[in-house]
Design an enzyme around this catalytic site. Structure first.
Site, PDB file in Angstrom:
ATOM      1  N   GLY A  11     -27.783  45.668  60.015  1.00 46.87           N
ATOM      2  CA  GLY A  11     -27.639  45.238  58.619  1.00 46.87           C
ATOM      3  C   GLY A  11     -28.240  46.257  57.661  1.00 46.87           C
ATOM      4  O   GLY A  11     -28.861  47.242  58.073  1.00 46.87           O
ATOM      5  N   ARG A  12     -28.049  45.993  56.348  1.00 49.30           N
ATOM      6  CA  ARG A  12     -28.608  46.912  55.339  1.00 49.30           C
ATOM      7  C   ARG A  12     -30.119  47.045  55.506  1.00 49.30           C
ATOM      8  O   ARG A  12     -30.666  48.154  55.536  1.00 49.30           O
ATOM      9  CB  ARG A  12     -28.268  46.401  53.928  1.00 49.30           C
ATOM     10  CG  ARG A  12     -26.839  46.662  53.502  1.00 49.30           C
ATOM     11  CD  ARG A  12     -26.557  46.020  52.156  1.00 49.30           C
ATOM     12  NE  ARG A  12     -26.516  44.572  52.296  1.00 49.30           N
ATOM     13  CZ  ARG A  12     -25.397  43.854  52.409  1.00 49.30           C
ATOM     14  NH1 ARG A  12     -24.233  44.454  52.342  1.00 49.30           N
ATOM     15  NH2 ARG A  12     -25.433  42.550  52.555  1.00 49.30           N
ATOM     16  N   MET A 128     -40.878  41.398  50.446  1.00 47.71           N
ATOM     17  CA  MET A 128     -41.984  42.093  51.112  1.00 47.71           C
ATOM     18  C   MET A 128     -42.499  43.269  50.293  1.00 47.71           C
ATOM     19  O   MET A 128     -43.349  44.017  50.759  1.00 47.71           O
ATOM     20  CB  MET A 128     -41.513  42.603  52.473  1.00 47.71           C
ATOM     21  CG  MET A 128     -40.995  41.498  53.363  1.00 47.71           C
ATOM     22  SD  MET A 128     -41.957  41.310  54.837  1.00 47.71           S
ATOM     23  CE  MET A 128     -41.420  39.725  55.429  1.00 47.71           C
ATOM     24  N   HIS A 158     -28.563  41.298  41.635  1.00 47.55           N
ATOM     25  CA  HIS A 158     -28.430  41.888  42.967  1.00 47.55           C
ATOM     26  C   HIS A 158     -27.011  42.401  43.169  1.00 47.55           C
ATOM     27  O   HIS A 158     -26.094  42.031  42.432  1.00 47.55           O
ATOM     28  CB  HIS A 158     -28.757  40.864  44.060  1.00 47.55           C
ATOM     29  CG  HIS A 158     -30.226  40.612  44.223  1.00 47.55           C
ATOM     30  ND1 HIS A 158     -30.907  39.727  43.421  1.00 47.55           N
ATOM     31  CD2 HIS A 158     -31.140  41.148  45.067  1.00 47.55           C
ATOM     32  CE1 HIS A 158     -32.182  39.729  43.775  1.00 47.55           C
ATOM     33  NE2 HIS A 158     -32.351  40.576  44.781  1.00 47.55           N
ATOM     34  N   LYS A 162     -24.481  40.073  48.115  1.00 46.93           N
ATOM     35  CA  LYS A 162     -25.546  39.102  48.400  1.00 46.93           C
ATOM     36  C   LYS A 162     -24.953  37.709  48.536  1.00 46.93           C
ATOM     37  O   LYS A 162     -24.105  37.302  47.742  1.00 46.93           O
ATOM     38  CB  LYS A 162     -26.611  39.134  47.297  1.00 46.93           C
ATOM     39  CG  LYS A 162     -27.801  38.240  47.604  1.00 46.93           C
ATOM     40  CD  LYS A 162     -29.002  38.560  46.747  1.00 46.93           C
ATOM     41  CE  LYS A 162     -30.155  37.594  46.990  1.00 46.93           C
ATOM     42  NZ  LYS A 162     -30.686  37.664  48.357  1.00 46.93           N
ATOM     43  N   GLY A 168     -34.177  34.549  46.711  1.00 49.25           N
ATOM     44  CA  GLY A 168     -35.412  33.930  47.191  1.00 49.25           C
ATOM     45  C   GLY A 168     -36.595  34.333  46.323  1.00 49.25           C
ATOM     46  O   GLY A 168     -37.503  33.530  46.079  1.00 49.25           O
TER      47      GLY A 168
HETATM   48  P1  NAD Z   1     -26.849  42.241  56.003  1.00 45.46           P
HETATM   49  O1  NAD Z   1     -25.718  41.269  55.997  1.00 45.46           O
HETATM   50  O2  NAD Z   1     -26.572  43.674  55.667  1.00 45.46           O
HETATM   51  O3  NAD Z   1     -27.570  42.236  57.438  1.00 45.46           O
HETATM   52  C1  NAD Z   1     -27.795  41.084  58.199  1.00 45.46           C
HETATM   53  C2  NAD Z   1     -27.615  41.449  59.650  1.00 45.46           C
HETATM   54  O4  NAD Z   1     -27.991  40.325  60.463  1.00 45.46           O
HETATM   55  C3  NAD Z   1     -26.155  41.794  59.999  1.00 45.46           C
HETATM   56  O5  NAD Z   1     -26.093  43.057  60.642  1.00 45.46           O
HETATM   57  C4  NAD Z   1     -25.740  40.651  60.924  1.00 45.46           C
HETATM   58  O6  NAD Z   1     -24.791  41.046  61.909  1.00 45.46           O
HETATM   59  C5  NAD Z   1     -27.083  40.294  61.549  1.00 45.46           C
HETATM   60  N1  NAD Z   1     -27.081  38.972  62.195  1.00 45.46           N
HETATM   61  C6  NAD Z   1     -26.536  37.816  61.750  1.00 45.46           C
HETATM   62  N2  NAD Z   1     -26.767  36.828  62.631  1.00 45.46           N
HETATM   63  C7  NAD Z   1     -27.476  37.361  63.653  1.00 45.46           C
HETATM   64  C8  NAD Z   1     -27.999  36.832  64.842  1.00 45.46           C
HETATM   65  N3  NAD Z   1     -27.846  35.550  65.198  1.00 45.46           N
HETATM   66  N4  NAD Z   1     -28.695  37.672  65.674  1.00 45.46           N
HETATM   67  C9  NAD Z   1     -28.869  38.989  65.346  1.00 45.46           C
HETATM   68  N5  NAD Z   1     -28.379  39.537  64.219  1.00 45.46           N
HETATM   69  C10 NAD Z   1     -27.688  38.737  63.370  1.00 45.46           C
HETATM   70  O7  NAD Z   1     -27.940  41.638  55.034  1.00 45.46           O
HETATM   71  P2  NAD Z   1     -29.197  42.388  54.363  1.00 45.46           P
HETATM   72  O8  NAD Z   1     -28.853  42.854  53.005  1.00 45.46           O
HETATM   73  O9  NAD Z   1     -29.784  43.358  55.343  1.00 45.46           O
HETATM   74  O10 NAD Z   1     -30.185  41.139  54.168  1.00 45.46           O
HETATM   75  C11 NAD Z   1     -30.583  40.398  55.281  1.00 45.46           C
HETATM   76  C12 NAD Z   1     -31.536  39.285  54.851  1.00 45.46           C
HETATM   77  O11 NAD Z   1     -32.740  39.853  54.360  1.00 45.46           O
HETATM   78  C13 NAD Z   1     -30.979  38.411  53.721  1.00 45.46           C
HETATM   79  O12 NAD Z   1     -31.423  37.078  53.950  1.00 45.46           O
HETATM   80  C14 NAD Z   1     -31.646  39.001  52.491  1.00 45.46           C
HETATM   81  O13 NAD Z   1     -31.717  38.079  51.427  1.00 45.46           O
HETATM   82  C15 NAD Z   1     -33.004  39.327  53.072  1.00 45.46           C
HETATM   83  N6  NAD Z   1     -33.803  40.324  52.342  1.00 45.46           N
HETATM   84  C16 NAD Z   1     -35.137  40.097  52.309  1.00 45.46           C
HETATM   85  C17 NAD Z   1     -35.968  41.015  51.716  1.00 45.46           C
HETATM   86  C18 NAD Z   1     -37.454  40.764  51.759  1.00 45.46           C
HETATM   87  O14 NAD Z   1     -38.217  41.585  51.246  1.00 45.46           O
HETATM   88  N7  NAD Z   1     -37.909  39.659  52.360  1.00 45.46           N
HETATM   89  C19 NAD Z   1     -35.447  42.180  51.145  1.00 45.46           C
HETATM   90  C20 NAD Z   1     -34.059  42.400  51.212  1.00 45.46           C
HETATM   91  C21 NAD Z   1     -33.242  41.462  51.831  1.00 45.46           C
END
Ligand code: NAD
Length: 270
Positions: A11-12, A128, A158, A162, A168
């Site tokens: 993922g990203r 984070m 965003h 998203k 959140g």
């Molecule tokens: P994204 O869609 O690019 O990546 C998510 C990844 O999770 C994908 O590669 C997907 O295939 C994988 N995935 C889904 N189900 C899975 C499973 N059961 N097992 C293993 N992998 C699985 O999304 P993103 O932009 O990387 O964001 C991911 C999450 O992080 C979102 O909930 C986003 O809101 C959150 N986020 C949090 C912060 C923070 O600081 N806490 C910062 C940025 C994003």
């Protein structure tokens, strides 16, 4: 070196976590996980992340990686399966860092149970970044100091991929204002306005989610009164600072006792 597994590795955020772990001197990437059926299974996690081959292949089994005994921590920013991953990590005596947003109340209750009843060491935080966590503290102080004459509006923006809204982080900012003013979040927060909405009540927080392009994450809390306006803003320009915060959370948990923590604990902002 402490072994760390990244879940959601393609993922990203997963890619930035992999890249930052490879670059870190203290932590070692020992596993990378994606969902069963993902086209990335079997590919090198470093190549997928765009930072060069690292010798760790993306797997669909967190359980097998944990069984190897090489991991001391799991970082999970996956958009699915987070609670199952937390259960596996805790049962394997690994620290668990969760960045995934939009966890349900039931999910959070299960994380608390894992910490209390199964000695889990868990950090779960919707954001984070160090800057955003300081913003939470500044907003808390401002909401308490400025009082009810200062109307609060929260605006977030965003990227257009998203899935959840409001973010959140925006929700947490709303909760911080509610805690400072002793309001109920469900009663105070109004998501967007449209039509003949009438005059704005004082005990209201307007919440506005903008979406577009590649915006990593902007949050502004506006306090407006007669004659002045205070705006507290944070703008993220790269995902790396979320990843670096997640690595700080791992380091914190390696020396922590069982508990469910957030980034305010990690950064000692409480
Ligand atoms: P994204 O869609 O690019 O990546 C998510 C990844 O999770 C994908 O590669 C997907 O295939 C994988 N995935 C889904 N189900 C899975 C499973 N059961 N097992 C293993 N992998 C699985 O999304 P993103 O932009 O990387 O964001 C991911 C999450 O992080 C979102 O909930 C986003 O809101 C959150 N986020 C949090 C912060 C923070 O600081 N806490 C910062 C940025 C994003």
């Amino acid at each position: 070196m402490h072994g760390v597994v990244v879940v959601g590795a393609a993922g990203r955020m997963g890619c930035r976590l992999v890249a930052n772990l490879i670059a870190s001197g203290e932590l070692d990437l020992v596993g990378a996980v994606e969902f069963a059926g993902s086209p990335f299974i079997g590919q090198d996690a470093g190549l997928v992340a765009g930072c060069g081959e690292c010798g760790v292949k993306i797997s669909d089994s967190l359980e097998q990686i944990l069984a190897s005994g090489k991991a001391e921590a799991v970082i999970d920013f996956a958009t699915g399966g987070v609670i199952e991953a937390a259960q596996m990590a805790v049962r394997a005596n690994c620290a668990m860092v969760i960045g995934t947003t939009a966890l349900s109340a039931g999910d959070r209750a299960e994380l608390k149970r894992l910490a209390d009843e199964e000695n889990g060491r868990i950090v779960a935080a919707n954001n984070m970044s160090v800057g955003v966590n300081l913003l939470f503290k500044l907003v808390k102080d401002a909401a308490a100091f400025l009082g009810i004459d200062y109307n609060v509006e929260i605006v977030e923006m965003h990227h257009n991929k998203k899935l959840d809204a409001p973010s959140g982080t925006a929700v947490r900012l709303g909760e911080v204002v509610c805690e400072a003013r002793q309001w109920s979040y469900d009663q105070a927060v109004r998501n967007g306005r449209s039509g003949m909405v009438g005059r704005r009540p004082a005990e209201e927080i307007g919440m506005h989610a903008l979406r577009g392009g590649d915006v990593v994450g902007d949050h502004t809390v506006i306090f407006s009164a007669e004659g002045e306006r205070l705006e507290l803003s944070h703008r993220a320009s790269s995902r790396d600072m979320f990843a670096r915060g997640a690595l700080l959370a791992v380091e914190f948990l390696l020396g922590a006792s069982a508990g469910l923590y957030d980034m305010q604990d990690v950064l000692k902002l409480k």
